[in-house]
Design a protein around this motif. Structure first.
Motif, short mmCIF file in Angstrom:
data_model
loop_
_atom_site.label_atom_id
_atom_site.label_comp_id
_atom_site.label_asym_id
_atom_site.label_seq_id
_atom_site.Cartn_x
_atom_site.Cartn_y
_atom_site.Cartn_z
N LEU A 191 0.81 -1.22 0.00
CA LEU A 191 0.00 0.00 0.00
C LEU A 191 0.84 1.27 0.00
N ASP A 192 1.97 1.25 0.70
CA ASP A 192 2.83 2.42 0.76
C ASP A 192 3.97 2.25 -0.24
N SER A 193 3.81 2.80 -1.41
CA SER A 193 4.78 2.58 -2.48
C SER A 193 6.09 3.34 -2.26
N GLN A 194 6.14 4.14 -1.20
CA GLN A 194 7.34 4.93 -0.94
C GLN A 194 8.22 4.36 0.16
N THR A 195 7.73 3.34 0.85
CA THR A 195 8.44 2.85 2.03
C THR A 195 8.67 1.34 1.96
N ASP A 196 9.86 0.91 2.35
CA ASP A 196 10.15 -0.52 2.48
C ASP A 196 9.87 -0.94 3.92
N TYR A 197 8.85 -1.79 4.12
CA TYR A 197 8.53 -2.26 5.45
C TYR A 197 9.29 -3.55 5.78
N ILE A 198 9.75 -4.23 4.75
CA ILE A 198 10.40 -5.52 4.96
C ILE A 198 11.83 -5.45 4.47
N ALA A 199 12.77 -5.50 5.38
CA ALA A 199 14.17 -5.41 5.02
C ALA A 199 14.60 -6.61 4.19
N GLY A 200 15.41 -6.37 3.18
CA GLY A 200 15.94 -7.45 2.37
C GLY A 200 14.93 -8.12 1.47
N SER A 201 13.84 -7.45 1.18
CA SER A 201 12.76 -8.08 0.43
C SER A 201 12.74 -7.71 -1.05
N ALA A 202 13.75 -6.99 -1.51
CA ALA A 202 13.72 -6.45 -2.87
C ALA A 202 13.61 -7.54 -3.93
N ALA A 203 14.03 -8.75 -3.60
CA ALA A 203 14.01 -9.82 -4.59
C ALA A 203 12.61 -10.21 -5.01
N PHE A 204 11.64 -10.00 -4.14
CA PHE A 204 10.30 -10.45 -4.49
C PHE A 204 9.22 -9.39 -4.31
N LEU A 205 9.54 -8.26 -3.69
CA LEU A 205 8.55 -7.19 -3.53
C LEU A 205 8.94 -6.01 -4.42
N LYS A 206 8.06 -5.67 -5.35
CA LYS A 206 8.32 -4.58 -6.27
C LYS A 206 7.61 -3.32 -5.80
N ARG A 207 8.07 -2.18 -6.28
CA ARG A 207 7.43 -0.91 -5.99
C ARG A 207 6.11 -0.82 -6.74
N ARG A 208 5.06 -0.44 -6.03
CA ARG A 208 3.78 -0.24 -6.71
C ARG A 208 3.81 1.10 -7.43
N PRO A 209 3.53 1.11 -8.73
CA PRO A 209 3.58 2.36 -9.50
C PRO A 209 2.49 3.33 -9.07
N GLU A 210 2.83 4.59 -8.98
CA GLU A 210 1.88 5.62 -8.61
C GLU A 210 0.88 5.84 -9.74
N GLY A 211 -0.38 6.09 -9.38
CA GLY A 211 -1.38 6.45 -10.36
C GLY A 211 -2.01 5.29 -11.09
#
Length: 267
Positions: A191-211
């Motif tokens: 839901l928060d496309s600007q914040t990483d809540y889970i450290a080290g998760s970049a491999a499977f969590l992508k940024r949600r595009p705005e708009g």
């Protein structure tokens, strides 16, 4: 439509069910953000808004008061896998044929018609957090079909238990140890496309595009006993789990229809 700025995946989220109507024309100008929340093995009468005076569900009661509560809706398949297949496809179990004990799996071609896939094809950004209990494709849970069907995947197959890190590698970077809080972190990361809540998760969590319109599906393993019976009352568990109801257990009424297992002689 739910205002994502006000949504927080608190403990009460484990009890709220909201289904998506796949018949909506998602190619029209009005493209609302959608959040689908599914609980596991939960009775209708365990909410304050449905008359329960023992369980405390203030957030759900507020949602019901502010929205629409379908008081006469019924479950068509009162068991995990077939009911989840029903939600995905908008079909009765007798139509989709995916059930719990026969080793059946949903065909990949059927999955292509599911609400997450139709939304994605219509330009939605889709996410799934929590528990999946529907095998899809020739190799079922090992096929990777459902994971590939979402833009954002943070879920484990089959049961999660009360402490999912011990069973599912995907959750090992979560800050929390308990199921609801781990699912919360995943939902907030989506839901928060600007914040990483889970450290080290970049491999499977992508940024949600705005708009871009989105659909987030959240599926809990609670209050299913596969989640509650693994509770250990650990010292670092949230206080809620160590205190709520513990001194009121004698107030839980046994239904008049209850028959103890050791007293059943002719099932």
């Amino acid at each position: 439509m739910i205002n994502t700025k006000s949504v927080r995946c608190a403990t009460a989220w484990t009890l709220f069910i909201w289904t998506v109507a796949v018949a909506v024309d998602f190619t029209s100008a009005a493209r609302p953000n959608l959040i689908f929340i599914l609980t596991d093995d939960q009775r209708y009468d365990t909410l304050g808004c449905t008359g329960n005076t023992f369980h405390q569900t203030p957030n759900l009661d507020r949602l019901a008061a502010d929205g629409t509560l379908f008081a006469n809706a019924t479950v068509t398949s009162a068991i995990c896998t077939p009911s989840r297949a029903c939600y995905f496809l908008g079909q009765y179990e007798r139509k989709h044929g995916v059930n719990f004990n026969s080793g059946t799996s949903m065909k990949k071609e059927a999955w292509e018609t599911s609400y997450p896939m139709r939304l994605r094809q219509a330009g939605y950004y889709t996410g799934y957090v929590g528990k999946n209990h529907v095998p899809i494709g020739q190799f079922g849970y090992e096929s990777g079909v459902i994971e590939e069907g979402f833009d954002f995947w943070y879920a484990g197959h089959k049961h999660l238990t009360f402490y999912p890190k011990g069973l599912h590698e995907i959750f090992r970077h979560a800050k929390a140890d308990t199921q609801i809080e781990i699912v919360d972190e995943g939902a907030q990361s989506f839901l928060d496309s600007q914040t990483d809540y889970i450290a080290g998760s970049a491999a499977f969590l992508k940024r949600r595009p705005e708009g871009k319109p989105f659909c987030l599906s959240i599926a809990l393993n609670l209050p299913h006993d596969a989640g509650t019976e693994t509770m250990e009352m650990r010292a670092n568990d949230p206080e809620l789990y160590r205190t709520r109801y513990r001194d009121r257990i004698e107030q839980v009424a046994i239904p008049s229809t209850y028959q103890a297992k050791d007293q059943i002689t002719n099932p």
